[in-house]
Design a protein around this motif. Structure first.
Motif, short mmCIF file in Angstrom:
data_model
loop_
_atom_site.label_atom_id
_atom_site.label_comp_id
_atom_site.label_asym_id
_atom_site.label_seq_id
_atom_site.Cartn_x
_atom_site.Cartn_y
_atom_site.Cartn_z
N TRP A 8 -8.27 -78.83 8.91
CA TRP A 8 -9.72 -78.73 9.02
C TRP A 8 -10.28 -77.54 8.24
O TRP A 8 -11.41 -77.59 7.76
CB TRP A 8 -10.15 -78.65 10.49
N ARG A 9 -9.48 -76.48 8.10
CA ARG A 9 -9.94 -75.32 7.34
C ARG A 9 -10.18 -75.66 5.88
O ARG A 9 -11.07 -75.11 5.24
CB ARG A 9 -8.93 -74.17 7.46
N GLY A 10 -9.39 -76.60 5.35
CA GLY A 10 -9.58 -77.06 3.98
C GLY A 10 -10.92 -77.74 3.79
O GLY A 10 -11.58 -77.56 2.76
N TYR A 11 -11.34 -78.53 4.80
CA TYR A 11 -12.67 -79.15 4.74
C TYR A 11 -13.76 -78.08 4.82
O TYR A 11 -14.76 -78.15 4.11
CB TYR A 11 -12.87 -80.13 5.90
N PHE A 12 -13.57 -77.13 5.68
CA PHE A 12 -14.56 -76.06 5.88
C PHE A 12 -14.76 -75.26 4.58
O PHE A 12 -15.89 -75.08 4.12
CB PHE A 12 -14.07 -75.13 7.01
N ILE A 13 -13.67 -74.84 3.99
CA ILE A 13 -13.75 -74.07 2.74
C ILE A 13 -14.30 -74.94 1.60
O ILE A 13 -15.15 -74.50 0.82
CB ILE A 13 -12.37 -73.48 2.38
N ALA A 14 -13.84 -76.18 1.53
CA ALA A 14 -14.32 -77.08 0.48
C ALA A 14 -15.82 -77.35 0.64
O ALA A 14 -16.55 -77.38 -0.36
CB ALA A 14 -13.55 -78.40 0.53
N GLY A 15 -16.26 -77.51 1.87
CA GLY A 15 -17.68 -77.80 2.10
C GLY A 15 -18.57 -76.69 1.60
O GLY A 15 -19.51 -76.94 0.84
N PHE A 16 -18.30 -75.48 2.01
CA PHE A 16 -19.17 -74.38 1.58
C PHE A 16 -19.00 -74.07 0.10
O PHE A 16 -19.96 -73.67 -0.56
CB PHE A 16 -18.94 -73.14 2.44
N SER A 17 -17.82 -74.31 -0.43
CA SER A 17 -17.62 -74.11 -1.87
C SER A 17 -18.42 -75.13 -2.68
O SER A 17 -19.04 -74.78 -3.69
CB SER A 17 -16.13 -74.22 -2.22
N LEU A 18 -18.39 -76.38 -2.23
CA LEU A 18 -19.18 -77.42 -2.92
C LEU A 18 -20.67 -77.11 -2.87
O LEU A 18 -21.36 -77.25 -3.88
CB LEU A 18 -18.92 -78.79 -2.29
N VAL A 19 -21.15 -76.69 -1.71
CA VAL A 19 -22.57 -76.35 -1.59
C VAL A 19 -22.91 -75.22 -2.55
O VAL A 19 -23.93 -75.26 -3.25
CB VAL A 19 -22.92 -75.97 -0.13
N TRP A 20 -22.07 -74.21 -2.62
CA TRP A 20 -22.34 -73.05 -3.46
C TRP A 20 -22.38 -73.44 -4.94
O TRP A 20 -23.33 -73.09 -5.66
CB TRP A 20 -21.29 -71.97 -3.21
N ILE A 21 -21.37 -74.18 -5.39
CA ILE A 21 -21.33 -74.59 -6.81
C ILE A 21 -22.48 -75.55 -7.12
O ILE A 21 -23.14 -75.42 -8.16
CB ILE A 21 -19.97 -75.25 -7.16
N ALA A 22 -22.76 -76.48 -6.21
CA ALA A 22 -23.87 -77.42 -6.44
C ALA A 22 -25.19 -76.68 -6.56
O ALA A 22 -26.03 -77.03 -7.40
CB ALA A 22 -23.93 -78.45 -5.31
N ASN A 23 -25.39 -75.65 -5.77
CA ASN A 23 -26.64 -74.90 -5.84
C ASN A 23 -26.72 -74.04 -7.09
O ASN A 23 -27.81 -73.81 -7.61
CB ASN A 23 -26.86 -74.11 -4.56
N ILE A 24 -25.60 -73.61 -7.61
CA ILE A 24 -25.61 -72.94 -8.92
C ILE A 24 -26.05 -73.93 -9.98
O ILE A 24 -26.90 -73.63 -10.82
CB ILE A 24 -24.22 -72.35 -9.25
#
Length: 127
Positions: free
Chosen positions: A81-97
């Motif tokens: 589940w930690r992989g989903y958590f890290i992936a989720g916030f990472s995707l949001v961050w890159i998408a917002n860039i």
């Protein structure tokens, strides 16, 4: 297998595209205006926040990211589940860039078009 960090930058593209389109483009204008109106006029806090989610690209990108994680099963660093958590916030961050860069680019293009139109009108008036 694909490099998970390359995948991060690739998956962020559709997240950014969907979030930007829903929150900014003409095709969703009426729905967005309805949501803006309801984000101010709903009686409950939960109602106002629900409708606000569809007007803010940052907020909406979280929900698009959750959908993307569900359909792809993408995880980052950890297999649980930690992989989903890290992936989720990472995707949001890159998408917002991506969306910020796109917004800046669109602003520059609009300024250039406006300046070109003004110059054309000045040239026409000089004739």
């Amino acid at each position: 297998m694909y490099n998970p960090f390359v995948t991060l930058f690739i998956l962020a593209i559709p997240v950014a595209c969907i979030a930007w389109t829903v929150t900014h483009e003409e095709v969703f204008k009426e729905i967005r205006e309805f949501c803006v109106k309801n984000s101010h006029e709903q009686k409950t806090l939960a109602g106002r926040k629900f409708f606000y989610l569809f007007t803010c690209e940052y907020c909406f990108s979280h929900y698009v990211t959750i959908f993307m994680l569900i359909i792809t099963g993408y995880k980052l660093i950890y297999a649980d589940w930690r992989g989903y958590f890290i992936a989720g916030f990472s995707l949001v961050w890159i998408a917002n860039i991506y969306m910020s860069l796109y917004g800046l680019l669109r602003t520059d293009i609009k300024v250039e078009k406006t300046e070109a139109t003004m110059k054309e009108k000045l040239l026409e008036n000089q004739d």
